[in-house]
Structures are given as C-alpha cells and as structure tokens.
Design a protein around this motif. Structure first.
Motif, PDB file in Angstrom:
ATOM      1  N   VAL A   1      -5.534   6.838 -80.211  1.00  0.00           N
ATOM      2  CA  VAL A   1      -5.188   5.579 -80.875  1.00  0.00           C
ATOM      3  C   VAL A   1      -6.137   4.476 -80.431  1.00  0.00           C
ATOM      4  O   VAL A   1      -6.644   3.701 -81.256  1.00  0.00           O
ATOM      5  CB  VAL A   1      -3.716   5.194 -80.594  1.00  0.00           C
ATOM      6  N   LEU A   2      -6.402   4.385 -79.130  1.00  0.00           N
ATOM      7  CA  LEU A   2      -7.310   3.352 -78.624  1.00  0.00           C
ATOM      8  C   LEU A   2      -8.711   3.516 -79.200  1.00  0.00           C
ATOM      9  O   LEU A   2      -9.344   2.538 -79.610  1.00  0.00           O
ATOM     10  CB  LEU A   2      -7.349   3.390 -77.093  1.00  0.00           C
ATOM     11  N   PHE A   3      -9.203   4.743 -79.248  1.00  0.00           N
ATOM     12  CA  PHE A   3     -10.530   4.985 -79.805  1.00  0.00           C
ATOM     13  C   PHE A   3     -10.566   4.635 -81.289  1.00  0.00           C
ATOM     14  O   PHE A   3     -11.532   4.032 -81.763  1.00  0.00           O
ATOM     15  CB  PHE A   3     -10.954   6.445 -79.602  1.00  0.00           C
ATOM     16  N   SER A   4      -9.530   4.986 -82.022  1.00  0.00           N
ATOM     17  CA  SER A   4      -9.476   4.681 -83.460  1.00  0.00           C
ATOM     18  C   SER A   4      -9.455   3.177 -83.709  1.00  0.00           C
ATOM     19  O   SER A   4     -10.140   2.675 -84.601  1.00  0.00           O
ATOM     20  CB  SER A   4      -8.249   5.319 -84.092  1.00  0.00           C
ATOM     21  N   LEU A   5      -8.661   2.459 -82.912  1.00  0.00           N
ATOM     22  CA  LEU A   5      -8.621   0.999 -83.048  1.00  0.00           C
ATOM     23  C   LEU A   5      -9.965   0.374 -82.690  1.00  0.00           C
ATOM     24  O   LEU A   5     -10.422  -0.558 -83.367  1.00  0.00           O
ATOM     25  CB  LEU A   5      -7.509   0.418 -82.180  1.00  0.00           C
ATOM     26  N   LEU A   6     -10.601   0.876 -81.645  1.00  0.00           N
ATOM     27  CA  LEU A   6     -11.919   0.384 -81.260  1.00  0.00           C
ATOM     28  C   LEU A   6     -12.941   0.642 -82.369  1.00  0.00           C
ATOM     29  O   LEU A   6     -13.737  -0.234 -82.713  1.00  0.00           O
ATOM     30  CB  LEU A   6     -12.371   1.044 -79.952  1.00  0.00           C
ATOM     31  N   PHE A   7     -12.898   1.830 -82.950  1.00  0.00           N
ATOM     32  CA  PHE A   7     -13.817   2.176 -84.036  1.00  0.00           C
ATOM     33  C   PHE A   7     -13.588   1.271 -85.246  1.00  0.00           C
ATOM     34  O   PHE A   7     -14.537   0.777 -85.856  1.00  0.00           O
ATOM     35  CB  PHE A   7     -13.636   3.647 -84.423  1.00  0.00           C
TER      36      PHE A   7
END
Length: 123
Positions: A8-14
């Motif tokens: 989730v964190l990586f997706s939000l960052l992306f």
C-alpha cells in the motif's frame, strides 16, 4: 513490516510521484494516463489482495503473484506500443518539416539568384 502495508505504501508513493510529475509538467497529461491506471491498479490490488486471488483462480493461474507479473507484462507492452506510435508520428512530422524547409530554402535561393541576375543587367 507486513507485505500488504508495504504494498500500500509503495502504491501510494508511486501514485504521488506520478501526480507530481504531471503537475510539474514532466509528463504530458495524455501520456500519463497509462501510469495513472497502473498506479490505481496497484493501489486497489494492495488494499484488496483477495481480489487478486479470486482473479487468479478465475483465470486458472495457480500462483496469484504471477498474475501481477502478467499484468506488468501487459502494461509494458501497451506502453511500448503507445511510445512506438508516438515516435512514428513524430518521425513523419519531422520528415515533412525537413521537406518543407528544403523547398523553402530552394525557393529562396532561386529568388536570390534571379534578383542577382536582374541587378547585374541594370548596372
């Protein structure tokens, strides 16, 4: 750290990086649509991993993460196809411009040559 939280964190960052690049006009809006779609797919699959399992079972894929690799492959192929179309269009436009500049240059040189011949006759 839980893999789902990391996802989730990586997706939000992306998604944030993609939106920031659009805002700073580093990526044109019309070309950024595929990146936004990818970011949203990543975000949805991160929040609802059971959808990934259900989709993989529906497609008879026995290992759910391999569906993500397949989606990534499809995305990459779509992006490459899109960029190939853009490059082809730009190449045609550049060829047309080069031809027009060459014609204008030849026309200008022809006019200058006729002006030089007429000015030498008078003087």
């Amino acid at each position: 750290m839980n893999i789902f939280l990391l996802s989730v964190l990586f997706s939000l960052l992306f998604l944030f990086i993609t939106l920031e690049l659009i805002r700073r006009q580093k990526i044109a809006e019309r070309y950024s649509l595929l990146w936004l779609i990818l970011a949203l797919i990543m975000l949805v699959s991160s929040f609802f991993p059971e959808w990934l399992n259900a989709a993989s079972r529906l497609l008879h894929i026995y290992y759910a993460p391999s569906l993500l690799f397949f989606i990534g492959l499809i995305f990459s192929l779509l992006l490459i196809m899109h960029l190939t179309i853009v490059i082809s269009k730009l190449q045609r436009q550049m060829t047309r411009m080069i031809q027009e500049v060459a014609l204008l240059k030849a026309q200008k040189e022809g006019e200058e040559a006729s002006y030089d011949r007429s000015s030498h006759r008078i003087g």
